[in-house]
Design a protein around this motif. Sequence first.
Motif, PDB file in Angstrom:
ATOM      1  N   TYR A 132      -5.723 -43.519 -25.847  1.00 42.38           N
ATOM      2  CA  TYR A 132      -5.624 -42.155 -26.352  1.00 42.38           C
ATOM      3  C   TYR A 132      -6.695 -41.867 -27.394  1.00 42.38           C
ATOM      4  O   TYR A 132      -7.204 -40.744 -27.480  1.00 42.38           O
ATOM      5  CB  TYR A 132      -4.232 -41.901 -26.925  1.00 42.38           C
ATOM      6  CG  TYR A 132      -3.184 -41.775 -25.853  1.00 42.38           C
ATOM      7  CD1 TYR A 132      -3.296 -40.810 -24.858  1.00 42.38           C
ATOM      8  CD2 TYR A 132      -2.092 -42.643 -25.795  1.00 42.38           C
ATOM      9  CE1 TYR A 132      -2.351 -40.706 -23.854  1.00 42.38           C
ATOM     10  CE2 TYR A 132      -1.151 -42.541 -24.796  1.00 42.38           C
ATOM     11  CZ  TYR A 132      -1.286 -41.573 -23.827  1.00 42.38           C
ATOM     12  OH  TYR A 132      -0.345 -41.473 -22.826  1.00 42.38           O
ATOM     13  N   ALA A 133      -7.058 -42.870 -28.183  1.00 39.16           N
ATOM     14  CA  ALA A 133      -8.123 -42.677 -29.172  1.00 39.16           C
ATOM     15  C   ALA A 133      -9.459 -42.420 -28.478  1.00 39.16           C
ATOM     16  O   ALA A 133     -10.216 -41.511 -28.858  1.00 39.16           O
ATOM     17  CB  ALA A 133      -8.216 -43.893 -30.088  1.00 39.16           C
ATOM     18  N   GLY A 134      -9.761 -43.214 -27.448  1.00 39.95           N
ATOM     19  CA  GLY A 134     -11.015 -43.027 -26.726  1.00 39.95           C
ATOM     20  C   GLY A 134     -11.062 -41.697 -25.998  1.00 39.95           C
ATOM     21  O   GLY A 134     -12.061 -40.963 -26.073  1.00 39.95           O
ATOM     22  N   GLY A 135      -9.975 -41.378 -25.292  1.00 42.18           N
ATOM     23  CA  GLY A 135      -9.923 -40.103 -24.600  1.00 42.18           C
ATOM     24  C   GLY A 135     -10.001 -38.927 -25.562  1.00 42.18           C
ATOM     25  O   GLY A 135     -10.665 -37.923 -25.287  1.00 42.18           O
ATOM     26  N   GLY A 136      -9.350 -39.064 -26.719  1.00 44.96           N
ATOM     27  CA  GLY A 136      -9.379 -37.992 -27.716  1.00 44.96           C
ATOM     28  C   GLY A 136     -10.746 -37.807 -28.332  1.00 44.96           C
ATOM     29  O   GLY A 136     -11.185 -36.674 -28.580  1.00 44.96           O
TER      30      GLY A 136
ATOM     31  N   VAL B  38      -2.407 -33.740 -27.995  1.00 38.16           N
ATOM     32  CA  VAL B  38      -1.591 -34.739 -27.304  1.00 38.16           C
ATOM     33  C   VAL B  38      -2.180 -36.129 -27.509  1.00 38.16           C
ATOM     34  O   VAL B  38      -1.464 -37.094 -27.818  1.00 38.16           O
ATOM     35  CB  VAL B  38      -1.497 -34.420 -25.795  1.00 38.16           C
ATOM     36  CG1 VAL B  38      -0.864 -35.593 -25.043  1.00 38.16           C
ATOM     37  CG2 VAL B  38      -0.681 -33.161 -25.555  1.00 38.16           C
ATOM     38  N   GLN B  39      -3.513 -36.246 -27.352  1.00 39.78           N
ATOM     39  CA  GLN B  39      -4.163 -37.542 -27.499  1.00 39.78           C
ATOM     40  C   GLN B  39      -3.959 -38.114 -28.893  1.00 39.78           C
ATOM     41  O   GLN B  39      -3.673 -39.304 -29.061  1.00 39.78           O
ATOM     42  CB  GLN B  39      -5.664 -37.404 -27.230  1.00 39.78           C
ATOM     43  CG  GLN B  39      -6.037 -36.922 -25.846  1.00 39.78           C
ATOM     44  CD  GLN B  39      -5.786 -37.963 -24.788  1.00 39.78           C
ATOM     45  OE1 GLN B  39      -4.991 -37.757 -23.873  1.00 39.78           O
ATOM     46  NE2 GLN B  39      -6.455 -39.077 -24.886  1.00 39.78           N
ATOM     47  N   ILE B  40      -4.101 -37.262 -29.918  1.00 44.81           N
ATOM     48  CA  ILE B  40      -3.990 -37.723 -31.301  1.00 44.81           C
ATOM     49  C   ILE B  40      -2.553 -38.136 -31.625  1.00 44.81           C
ATOM     50  O   ILE B  40      -2.298 -39.212 -32.173  1.00 44.81           O
ATOM     51  CB  ILE B  40      -4.476 -36.633 -32.265  1.00 44.81           C
ATOM     52  CG1 ILE B  40      -5.990 -36.400 -32.070  1.00 44.81           C
ATOM     53  CG2 ILE B  40      -4.183 -37.023 -33.708  1.00 44.81           C
ATOM     54  CD1 ILE B  40      -6.523 -35.216 -32.842  1.00 44.81           C
ATOM     55  N   VAL B  41      -1.597 -37.272 -31.257  1.00 52.89           N
ATOM     56  CA  VAL B  41      -0.192 -37.574 -31.545  1.00 52.89           C
ATOM     57  C   VAL B  41       0.265 -38.795 -30.749  1.00 52.89           C
ATOM     58  O   VAL B  41       1.065 -39.602 -31.228  1.00 52.89           O
ATOM     59  CB  VAL B  41       0.698 -36.351 -31.249  1.00 52.89           C
ATOM     60  CG1 VAL B  41       2.179 -36.698 -31.427  1.00 52.89           C
ATOM     61  CG2 VAL B  41       0.324 -35.181 -32.150  1.00 52.89           C
ATOM     62  N   ALA B  42      -0.274 -38.945 -29.525  1.00 54.51           N
ATOM     63  CA  ALA B  42       0.148 -40.063 -28.678  1.00 54.51           C
ATOM     64  C   ALA B  42      -0.264 -41.412 -29.249  1.00 54.51           C
ATOM     65  O   ALA B  42       0.391 -42.422 -28.975  1.00 54.51           O
ATOM     66  CB  ALA B  42      -0.429 -39.894 -27.270  1.00 54.51           C
TER      67      ALA B  42
ATOM     68  N   ILE C 214       4.984 -33.600 -26.382  1.00 55.67           N
ATOM     69  CA  ILE C 214       4.557 -34.450 -25.270  1.00 55.67           C
ATOM     70  C   ILE C 214       3.877 -35.712 -25.801  1.00 55.67           C
ATOM     71  O   ILE C 214       4.155 -36.830 -25.355  1.00 55.67           O
ATOM     72  CB  ILE C 214       3.611 -33.672 -24.331  1.00 55.67           C
ATOM     73  CG1 ILE C 214       4.384 -32.589 -23.583  1.00 55.67           C
ATOM     74  CG2 ILE C 214       2.927 -34.619 -23.340  1.00 55.67           C
ATOM     75  CD1 ILE C 214       3.513 -31.685 -22.727  1.00 55.67           C
ATOM     76  N   GLY C 215       2.975 -35.532 -26.761  1.00 55.22           N
ATOM     77  CA  GLY C 215       2.263 -36.672 -27.319  1.00 55.22           C
ATOM     78  C   GLY C 215       3.179 -37.690 -27.963  1.00 55.22           C
ATOM     79  O   GLY C 215       2.944 -38.902 -27.870  1.00 55.22           O
TER      80      GLY C 215
END
Length: 467
Positions: free
Chosen positions: A177-181, A317-321, A373-374
Amino acid sequence: MSTATDLPEHQAAATDTRALRRMQFGWYINDWANAAFSATVLTVFLGPYLTSVAKNAADAAGDVHPLGLTIRAGSFFPYTVSLSVLVSVAVMLVTGTVADRTGRHKELMCGFAYVGALATLGMFFLGGDHYLLGGGLLIVANIAYAVSVALSYAFLPGLAAPDERDAVSSKGWAYGYAGGGLLLIANLALFEKADSLGLSSGTAVRICLASAGLWWALFTLVPLFRLPSRAGVAPERAATDPAATDRATTDRPTAGSLRELGQTLRGMRQYPLTLLFLAAFLCYNDGIQTVVSQASLYGSEELGMSQTSLVAAVLLVQIVAIGGALLLGRIARRYGAKRTVLGSLVGWVITLALGYLMPGHQPAWFFALAAMIGLVLGGSQALSRSLFSHLIPAGKEAEYFSVYKVSDRGTSWMGPLVFGLAYQLTGSYRLAIISLLVFFVIGFVVLMKVPVRRAIEAVGNPVPERL
């Protein structure tokens, strides 16, 4: 005398620890690499963009006709995702069997990663009314993504002791999620400044799609150099029994892979509790993945969200996930992975109901939904992955995870099919999104019936202290 004797043992232990940490980092970065495809391509940009390309090619009734079939242009993207997954099932199963028989997990994993990255780079040339080109590239990229990720999952049993797998798996998802974000931040900046850079919105989207392929290819170099060839072999076993890898590469030839695949599938019936967990996962995670992959389409077509709002929401979503995956990993350490996953499914049902009731053209509400969601996304998937790793007979990691991967990030097919059919029949994305509730309810009920401890004992694996 004893000090001299002990010193090499400590050095050996330190060396083993460093080697393990090095491999774990390579595995984390693999998630960092491929998450760009999941987030930028599947979740944000390709759904709305490919739908607009399909609408450009649609007839007066709003239909397109791939291979002589008549479908709504708005259903083309979810239908294509479903088709890619149906094909990938066969490819994953055969490749997983080949990997377990030859011990070439890393080489196959990275090879498919680069095929997917090249197909994603090719999306730069998608435009006009060439929706079939977009569909073809999506099918190739998603198949390659599915196979590569399934093979990466097979490394987990060899990277962590039973009581550490929840934490290692959760950390891997957090890296993803960090990379995608991080890439989404860059893409959002590019999309927002498209006009000042002299780019049309379509060109900006195509650059964002291609950037995911470049990111995927570049960071796949890390696992290529840090992971061992064979998955599922603990570092200490590889050190004390080097012949284990040799046997994997010589005693089980590729030529017998199809025959062995049939034996593996038939052999799964010996472990009905593993199959019961797999049935629960395939059901509820198909719902999760459909929500993720169709969220941008739902937001743009039903809720009237702008492309900027969609990208910002997925970034949220990416950050919260990241925090959600780590938080649920810590909760699982206290209450067990199964209870934590069940709790996350309740959260998914609530989230889906709120999404159905959400008013249109209200970005604040859409961002609140994205945060919900995240919170449950990363943890529910990371813990499911680590839980399943305990239920696999030793030496069958890639084969079993290939079946598991039938429903994972970007590879669900039942959910997109139901979503597409609901829209095909009703013309309403709200009814399409609420139709996914059935996946979470059935998955919850089936998972409740899985006696995890007995399932682990049945395959002959050590049982973690906390389940």
